[in-house]
Write a protein that holds these residues in place. Structure first.
Motif, PDB file in Angstrom:
ATOM      1  N   ARG A  45       4.216   5.544  -5.456  1.00 11.76           N
ATOM      2  CA  ARG A  45       4.178   5.569  -6.921  1.00 11.76           C
ATOM      3  C   ARG A  45       3.200   6.614  -7.426  1.00 11.76           C
ATOM      4  NH1 ARG A  45       4.318  -0.951  -7.421  1.00 11.76           N
ATOM      5  NH2 ARG A  45       6.566  -1.179  -7.710  1.00 11.76           N
ATOM      6  N   PHE A  46       2.098   6.794  -6.727  1.00 14.86           N
ATOM      7  CA  PHE A  46       1.119   7.809  -7.120  1.00 14.86           C
ATOM      8  C   PHE A  46       1.773   9.180  -7.141  1.00 14.86           C
ATOM      9  CE2 PHE A  46      -3.009   9.658  -7.713  1.00 14.86           C
ATOM     10  CZ  PHE A  46      -2.913  10.898  -7.102  1.00 14.86           C
ATOM     11  N   TRP A  47       2.498   9.508  -6.079  1.00 15.48           N
ATOM     12  CA  TRP A  47       3.111  10.842  -6.001  1.00 15.48           C
ATOM     13  C   TRP A  47       4.295  10.976  -6.948  1.00 15.48           C
ATOM     14  CZ3 TRP A  47       0.256  14.600  -4.607  1.00 15.48           C
ATOM     15  CH2 TRP A  47      -0.826  14.347  -3.742  1.00 15.48           C
ATOM     16  N   ARG A  98       3.801   1.475  -1.049  1.00 14.95           N
ATOM     17  CA  ARG A  98       4.442   1.519  -2.349  1.00 14.95           C
ATOM     18  C   ARG A  98       3.527   2.174  -3.380  1.00 14.95           C
ATOM     19  NH1 ARG A  98       7.115  -4.080  -4.242  1.00 14.95           N
ATOM     20  NH2 ARG A  98       8.083  -3.957  -2.206  1.00 14.95           N
ATOM     21  N   ALA A  99       2.248   1.784  -3.362  1.00 13.61           N
ATOM     22  CA  ALA A  99       1.275   2.357  -4.301  1.00 13.61           C
ATOM     23  C   ALA A  99       1.129   3.859  -4.071  1.00 13.61           C
ATOM     24  CB  ALA A  99      -0.069   1.655  -4.171  1.00 13.61           C
ATOM     25  N   GLN A 100       1.104   4.277  -2.795  1.00 11.86           N
ATOM     26  CA  GLN A 100       1.004   5.706  -2.483  1.00 11.86           C
ATOM     27  C   GLN A 100       2.230   6.445  -3.003  1.00 11.86           C
ATOM     28  OE1 GLN A 100      -1.921   6.995  -1.319  1.00 11.86           O
ATOM     29  NE2 GLN A 100      -2.240   4.855  -1.737  1.00 11.86           N
ATOM     30  N   TYR A 157       0.831  -1.200   0.000  1.00 13.62           N
ATOM     31  CA  TYR A 157       0.000   0.000   0.000  1.00 13.62           C
ATOM     32  C   TYR A 157       0.870   1.258   0.000  1.00 13.62           C
ATOM     33  CZ  TYR A 157      -3.558   3.427   0.859  1.00 13.62           C
ATOM     34  OH  TYR A 157      -4.367   4.531   0.736  1.00 13.62           O
ATOM     35  N   ALA A 204       4.289   9.619  -9.898  1.00 16.03           N
ATOM     36  CA  ALA A 204       3.601   9.901 -11.162  1.00 16.03           C
ATOM     37  C   ALA A 204       3.167  11.368 -11.198  1.00 16.03           C
ATOM     38  CB  ALA A 204       2.405   8.974 -11.330  1.00 16.03           C
ATOM     39  N   TYR A 205       2.753  11.901 -10.053  1.00 14.98           N
ATOM     40  CA  TYR A 205       2.327  13.292  -9.961  1.00 14.98           C
ATOM     41  C   TYR A 205       3.461  14.247 -10.300  1.00 14.98           C
ATOM     42  CZ  TYR A 205      -0.945  16.869  -8.452  1.00 14.98           C
ATOM     43  OH  TYR A 205      -1.819  17.921  -8.423  1.00 14.98           O
TER      44      TYR A 205
END
Lengths: 229, 221
Positions: free
Chosen positions: A94-96, A90-92, A88, A98-99
């Motif tokens: 990766r989201f930022w 890691r996903a957070q 989880y 990408a941002y």
């Protein structure tokens, strides 16, 4: 000895991300400075799809795209881990990460606002500030309690944003304006101060005057090219 | 338990399709909730306040956004599972991520211009899309899937756009089947997997939807 070669541009935020990662991991590598106006045949062979830097070549095999390279390095050399362990988290992260690409796209026009009228300039600045505001307000990783997005130590989010904020600061210097205003973005401001002071980062942060000079040069070259077409 | 996993979705979204496929590949039970994008639910706005977009996966109450990030999360959170979506070798993993990223950068925005515009803009987009398909066909080569024998991340990233093929061919007057036979064989192979056929709507249904959307887009101008 690892067989590592990095094809990059010293002034590119994307190359910086890989340099910081390699240095953080204590990895020796051969730095190959590319000329954006005369890319080496090797680079074009290693990245035929995008023809861009950075490219990491490990044992003769190329890896492209800065954050893909960073994750690759982190997977092979786990010391000073940059990618969170929990799926989880890691996903957070990766989201930022990408941002940060959205932030880059918004900052690039600032290279060329020297000849823009005030209204146009304002529009560009507003767009960047809207993205910064989202990070300032919405990014739960940016905490008053913690020094970095990664907590006590920097992680991929710090690396991703660090390179982009460095690029933004260059734009501020280039245009003599302030975008990352401390009153509007206290958390981000304080985070960047901490980030710049991490010893590996400090030792590998290109000089501000030199950054400004290279951006001016790139701007002039681009305009020359456009007027000759 | 199905209530542990919720997917905020929109049936024609290629990004939503990616997540549906990944969940099905892993055999994960979930509650799918259809969003009305002209009237987004409070839940969507709460779970993805930054981009306010679907798909959003909500696992044990916590949201994950961005389709390829969700797909990797699914692969990692349900890792003791028969169907890994990413290779175990770090170099091959980097390669898979590279191609998934390529697809993300090129196909949606260019494809949208192909079915959504006309004239010179459409022609230019068509050429760009053709080039992308050429590159992808070259990468696919003789393999069963982009990852080799294993259906994986890159296949999941690209296959939803198969539902656009009829629309692209009809609106821009070219034949993807003729020009890119390997790609179309690959797509048909993927569609034989239940996870894919249950997640990717029929091309004609998508055609009706996209044409309707195109009309709405143009009526705003």
């Amino acid at each position: 000895m690892e067989d590592l070669k990095l094809h990059g541009f010293w002034y590119s935020p994307f190359t910086m991300r890989v340099v910081w990662t390699l240095k953080l991991k204590g990895l020796a590598y051969e730095n190959i400075e590319e000329d954006r106006y005369n890319k080496s045949p090797q680079l074009l062979e290693y990245n035929p799809v995008h023809k861009k830097t950075p490219v990491l070549v490990h044992g003769g095999k190329p890896i492209c795209e800065s954050m893909i390279i960073v994750q690759y390095i982190d997977e092979l050399w786990p010391q000073n881990p940059l990618v969170p362990h929990d799926p989880y988290d890691r996903a957070q992260a990766r989201f930022w990460v990408a941002y940060s690409e959205q932030l880059f796209s918004a900052v690039v026009p600032l290279i060329y606002v020297d000849i823009a009228d005030d209204e146009e300039k304002e529009k560009v600045i507003e767009k960047v500030q809207k993205l910064l505001k989202d990070i300032e307000d919405q990014c739960v990783l940016l905490d008053d309690e913690k020094k970095f997005f990664g907590g006590d130590n920097i992680n991929i989010v710090d690396i991703a944003f660090g390179s982009m904020i460095k690029f933004l600061v260059t734009m501020e210097d280039l245009n003599k304006l302030k975008v990352l205003e401390v009153e509007k973005f206290p958390r981000l401001h304080s985070w960047f101060d901490n980030f710049k002071n991490v010893s590996i980062i400090k030792e590998n942060l290109p000089n501000r005057e030199k950054m400004c000079a290279i951006m001016k040069y790139i701007r002039e070259r681009k305009r020359e090219l456009q007027s000759s077409n | 338990m199905a209530d542990e996993v919720v997917l905020l979705d929109f049936w024609p979204s290629p990004f939503g399709m990616r997540v549906r496929i990944a969940l099905a590949e892993k055999g994960i039970d979930y509650e799918g909730r259809e969003e009305d994008l002209s009237n987004k639910s409070p839940l969507l706005l709460k779970m993805n306040p930054v981009n306010k977009q679907i798909p959003v996966l909500i696992h044990k109450g916590r949201p994950i956004s961005e389709s390829l990030i969700i797909v990797q999360y699914i692969d990692e959170a349900w890792s003791n599972n028969k169907s890994p979506l990413l290779p175990s070798d770090p170099y091959q993993r980097a390669n898979a991520r590279f191609w998934a990223d390529y697809i993300d950068k090129k196909i949606y925005s260019t494809g949208r211009l192909v079915w959504g515009t006309t004239g010179e803009v459409q022609e230019k987009a068509k050429e760009e899309l053709r080039e992308s398909f050429r590159v992808l066909e070259k990468e696919l080569a003789e393999k069963t899937y982009f990852g080799g024998d294993m259906f994986g991340l890159v296949d999941v990233a690209l296959i939803p756009f198969y539902s656009w093929f009829y629309t692209l061919e009809t609106t821009a007057n070219f034949s993807i089947t003729e020009e890119f036979p390997r790609l179309v064989s690959w797509a048909k192979r993927c569609m034989q997997r239940d996870s894919v056929s249950n997640s990717v709507p029929d091309q004609y249904k998508i055609y009706d939807f996209l044409l309707d959307l195109k009309k709405k887009m143009h009526s705003i101008e």
